[in-house]
Motif scaffolding. Structure first.
Motif, PDB file in Angstrom:
ATOM      1  N   PRO A 110     -14.065 -12.975   5.447  1.00 23.47           N
ATOM      2  CA  PRO A 110     -13.356 -13.731   4.944  1.00 23.47           C
ATOM      3  C   PRO A 110     -11.849 -12.905   5.479  1.00 23.47           C
ATOM      4  CG  PRO A 110     -14.277 -12.531   3.096  1.00 23.47           C
ATOM      5  CD  PRO A 110     -15.263 -12.169   4.262  1.00 23.47           C
ATOM      6  N   ILE A 111     -10.737 -13.983   5.451  1.00 26.88           N
ATOM      7  CA  ILE A 111      -9.429 -13.817   6.791  1.00 26.88           C
ATOM      8  C   ILE A 111      -9.373 -13.893   8.264  1.00 26.88           C
ATOM      9  CG2 ILE A 111      -7.569 -12.115   7.611  1.00 26.88           C
ATOM     10  CD1 ILE A 111      -7.869 -11.587   4.457  1.00 26.88           C
ATOM     11  N   GLY A 156     -12.467 -14.399   9.973  1.00 30.76           N
ATOM     12  CA  GLY A 156     -13.195 -14.934  10.445  1.00 30.76           C
ATOM     13  C   GLY A 156     -14.743 -14.617  11.611  1.00 30.76           C
ATOM     14  N   PHE A 187     -15.039 -19.206  13.850  1.00 34.36           N
ATOM     15  CA  PHE A 187     -13.335 -19.740  13.035  1.00 34.36           C
ATOM     16  C   PHE A 187     -12.414 -18.716  13.709  1.00 34.36           C
ATOM     17  CE2 PHE A 187     -14.713 -22.041  10.188  1.00 34.36           C
ATOM     18  CZ  PHE A 187     -13.403 -22.962   9.022  1.00 34.36           C
ATOM     19  N   GLY A 210     -10.412 -16.022  12.695  1.00 29.15           N
ATOM     20  CA  GLY A 210      -9.508 -16.136  12.081  1.00 29.15           C
ATOM     21  C   GLY A 210      -9.387 -17.087  10.956  1.00 29.15           C
ATOM     22  N   SER A 211      -7.924 -18.531  10.954  1.00 24.27           N
ATOM     23  CA  SER A 211      -8.374 -19.088   9.845  1.00 24.27           C
ATOM     24  C   SER A 211      -8.453 -20.568  10.847  1.00 24.27           C
ATOM     25  CB  SER A 211      -7.467 -19.401   9.259  1.00 24.27           C
ATOM     26  OG  SER A 211      -5.748 -18.647   9.951  1.00 24.27           O
ATOM     27  N   VAL A 212      -8.499 -20.635  11.787  1.00 26.52           N
ATOM     28  CA  VAL A 212      -8.590 -21.165  12.925  1.00 26.52           C
ATOM     29  C   VAL A 212     -10.051 -22.059  13.868  1.00 26.52           C
ATOM     30  CG1 VAL A 212      -7.045 -22.491  15.622  1.00 26.52           C
ATOM     31  CG2 VAL A 212      -6.580 -20.615  14.673  1.00 26.52           C
ATOM     32  N   PRO A 213      -9.916 -23.237  13.187  1.00 27.37           N
ATOM     33  CA  PRO A 213     -11.403 -23.627  13.177  1.00 27.37           C
ATOM     34  C   PRO A 213     -11.666 -23.696  14.916  1.00 27.37           C
ATOM     35  CG  PRO A 213     -10.378 -25.225  12.436  1.00 27.37           C
ATOM     36  CD  PRO A 213      -9.406 -24.072  12.406  1.00 27.37           C
ATOM     37  N   PHE A 263      -3.690 -16.785  14.826  1.00 27.39           N
ATOM     38  CA  PHE A 263      -4.870 -16.982  13.848  1.00 27.39           C
ATOM     39  C   PHE A 263      -5.092 -16.508  12.920  1.00 27.39           C
ATOM     40  CE2 PHE A 263      -5.757 -15.478  18.822  1.00 27.39           C
ATOM     41  CZ  PHE A 263      -5.787 -16.746  19.058  1.00 27.39           C
ATOM     42  N   ILE A 264      -4.119 -15.742  12.068  1.00 31.41           N
ATOM     43  CA  ILE A 264      -3.895 -15.825  10.536  1.00 31.41           C
ATOM     44  C   ILE A 264      -3.289 -15.990   9.853  1.00 31.41           C
ATOM     45  CG2 ILE A 264      -4.234 -13.653   9.220  1.00 31.41           C
ATOM     46  CD1 ILE A 264      -6.776 -13.468  10.905  1.00 31.41           C
ATOM     47  N   TRP A 265      -3.577 -17.578   8.915  1.00 31.06           N
ATOM     48  CA  TRP A 265      -2.643 -18.007   8.340  1.00 31.06           C
ATOM     49  C   TRP A 265      -1.170 -17.281   7.529  1.00 31.06           C
ATOM     50  CZ3 TRP A 265      -1.282 -17.793   2.541  1.00 31.06           C
ATOM     51  CH2 TRP A 265      -2.659 -17.535   2.210  1.00 31.06           C
ATOM     52  N   LYS A 288       1.136 -16.193   9.890  1.00 31.97           N
ATOM     53  CA  LYS A 288       2.908 -16.528  10.696  1.00 31.97           C
ATOM     54  C   LYS A 288       3.568 -16.226  10.735  1.00 31.97           C
ATOM     55  CE  LYS A 288       3.062 -21.679  11.294  1.00 31.97           C
ATOM     56  NZ  LYS A 288       2.473 -23.009  11.174  1.00 31.97           N
TER      57      LYS A 288
END
Length: 410
Positions: free
Chosen positions: A42-43, A45, A72, A74-77, A223-225, A228
């Motif tokens: 989680p978070i 990735g 992933f 972080g949250s970026v695929p 990377f972590i939404w 931002k």
């Protein structure tokens, strides 16, 4: 009555189940099949799997999950192609899907909101600058005109090495190559060296170093939404300070160029060789130009040009261990058609400065080999460090030994 209620409940359950199943089936039909992927946390990735050196970690993952993996950051695929064949599939077949470069907080801020060329979104402005780069800024005619600049800087570099050889003193090879590249690019772009012992030269050199450092560091905001809009690592303050210093310096240099242009226009004096800044100013003042260049466009171009060229040149220097055929030609095509080695990218977003970088590498490397033998001080440590151009973990320290007798006079 109870039986009727039971049937109604069963019917409703059946109806809801049918709707859910159909929704799931339709979702699976429309959702593309993703490549294999390790277990994500989680978070963060898969970020924990990329330490300590990302490219080595990705290689290990590819040996386990195959040439195409999905991770992933972080949250970026992210999809990783780890073989020449899969890279070719992406860059040849699906090039239109990868026309834009990913944005980072540091790059976007330092380049005036991606007002440069390298990171500008694919569109009319990028196409215009691409055409200008290929015809005016980095075309064959311009490179020929600036040949004396490269010759003078390499000559001064060899003079420096000759003094070190006579004194039997060692040098940090990588650091000196960076200085050589800095000087060439600074003179080509702004008609001034950046390794002289004056304040402005030191400022140029320090800014290039700090920009490189800031753009290669890991930033949580990218990377972590939920990070931002947070500056947990203090990047914002440093970015603002470096940006202000660069803007002040570039503004001063632009005004100096504008003053020279004004004087030459009044006197009718011509300028046989223009640096890149003069050419950009010409374009910005041309009312018939298909696109108007702003001051921010010019400043951003000067920064990325300096940084990107140094990065590509150093990548080429690092690859000098590549095998060479008997006819003297490298087995690798670095211009984007040989997918084992893509230091200049490929396709539309391939680097337009490939020819310039190769000229610098070939000439400089040939001079170092022809004029000197090299004695390693200590041992050669091939351990890899971290960074965009994959630096050594420990610098290569060598003593140049003059091998030409007599040494050519400069």
């Amino acid at each position: 009555m109870a039986d009727i209620q039971g049937y109604i409940i069963l019917f409703l359950l059946w109806l809801v189940s049918t709707i859910l199943v159909r929704a799931i089936v339709n979702k699976n039909r429309t959702k593309p099949r993703l490549p294999p992927s390790p277990l994500a946390l989680p978070i963060i990735g898969h970020l924990h799997l990329l330490a300590p050196i990302p490219h080595q970690a990705l290689h290990k993952l590819s040996t386990r999950y195959g040439p195409l993996i999905h991770i992933f950051l972080g949250s970026v695929p992210c999809v990783v192609a780890s073989t020449p064949e899969t890279a070719k599939e992406f860059l040849k077949t699906h090039e239109n899907s990868f026309r834009d470069r990913p944005k980072s907080v540091a790059v976007d801020f330092l380049t005036y909101g991606s007002a440069d060329f390298s990171f500008a979104p694919y569109g009319p402005y990028w196409k215009f600058m691409k055409k200008i780069c290929m015809t005016e800024l980095l075309g064959g005619r311009m490179l020929d005109q600036l040949l004396p600049v490269r010759h003078e800087e390499i000559t001064q570099f060899l003079q420096f090495l000759l003094k070190k050889a006579n004194a039997r003193e060692s040098i940090d090879v990588g650091s000196q190559l960076i200085k050589l590249t800095n000087n060439v690019i600074s003179r080509m772009t702004m008609s001034q060296r950046c390794s002289d012992n004056d304040d402005e030269a030191n400022e140029v050199r320090n800014l290039v170093h700090e920009v490189a450092e800031l753009t290669r560091k890991f930033n949580l905001s990218d990377f972590i939404w939920f990070c931002k809009n947070l500056d947990l690592q203090g990047f914002g303050k440093r970015l603002k300070e470096v940006h202000e210093r660069f803007d002040t310096m570039t503004e001063r240099i632009i005004k100096e160029h504008e003053e020279v242009r004004k004087i030459k226009k009044e006197t009718g004096e011509g300028d046989p060789v223009k640096d890149l800044l003069h050419i950009l100013l010409d374009i910005s003042e041309d009312d018939s130009s298909e696109m108007k260049l702003t001051r921010d466009n010019i400043k951003a171009f000067i920064l990325v040009y300096n940084y990107a060229f140094i990065k590509f040149v150093l990548m080429q220097f690092h690859d000098t261990k590549s095998e060479i055929e008997e006819n003297g030609k490298s087995q690798l095509d670095v211009r984007g058609q040989y997918f084992h080695f893509l230091s200049f990218g490929s396709g539309r977003r391939g680097c337009p400065g490939t020819t310039l970088a190769l000229q610098m590498v070939q000439t400089s490397l040939a001079a170092l080999i022809q004029c000197f033998d090299w004695k390693v001080k200590g041992t050669v440590d091939m351990q890899e460090g971290t960074g965009i151009t994959l630096p050594r973990a420990h610098p290569l320290i060598c003593v140049p030994v003059t091998r030409l007798d007599p040494f050519p006079s400069f």
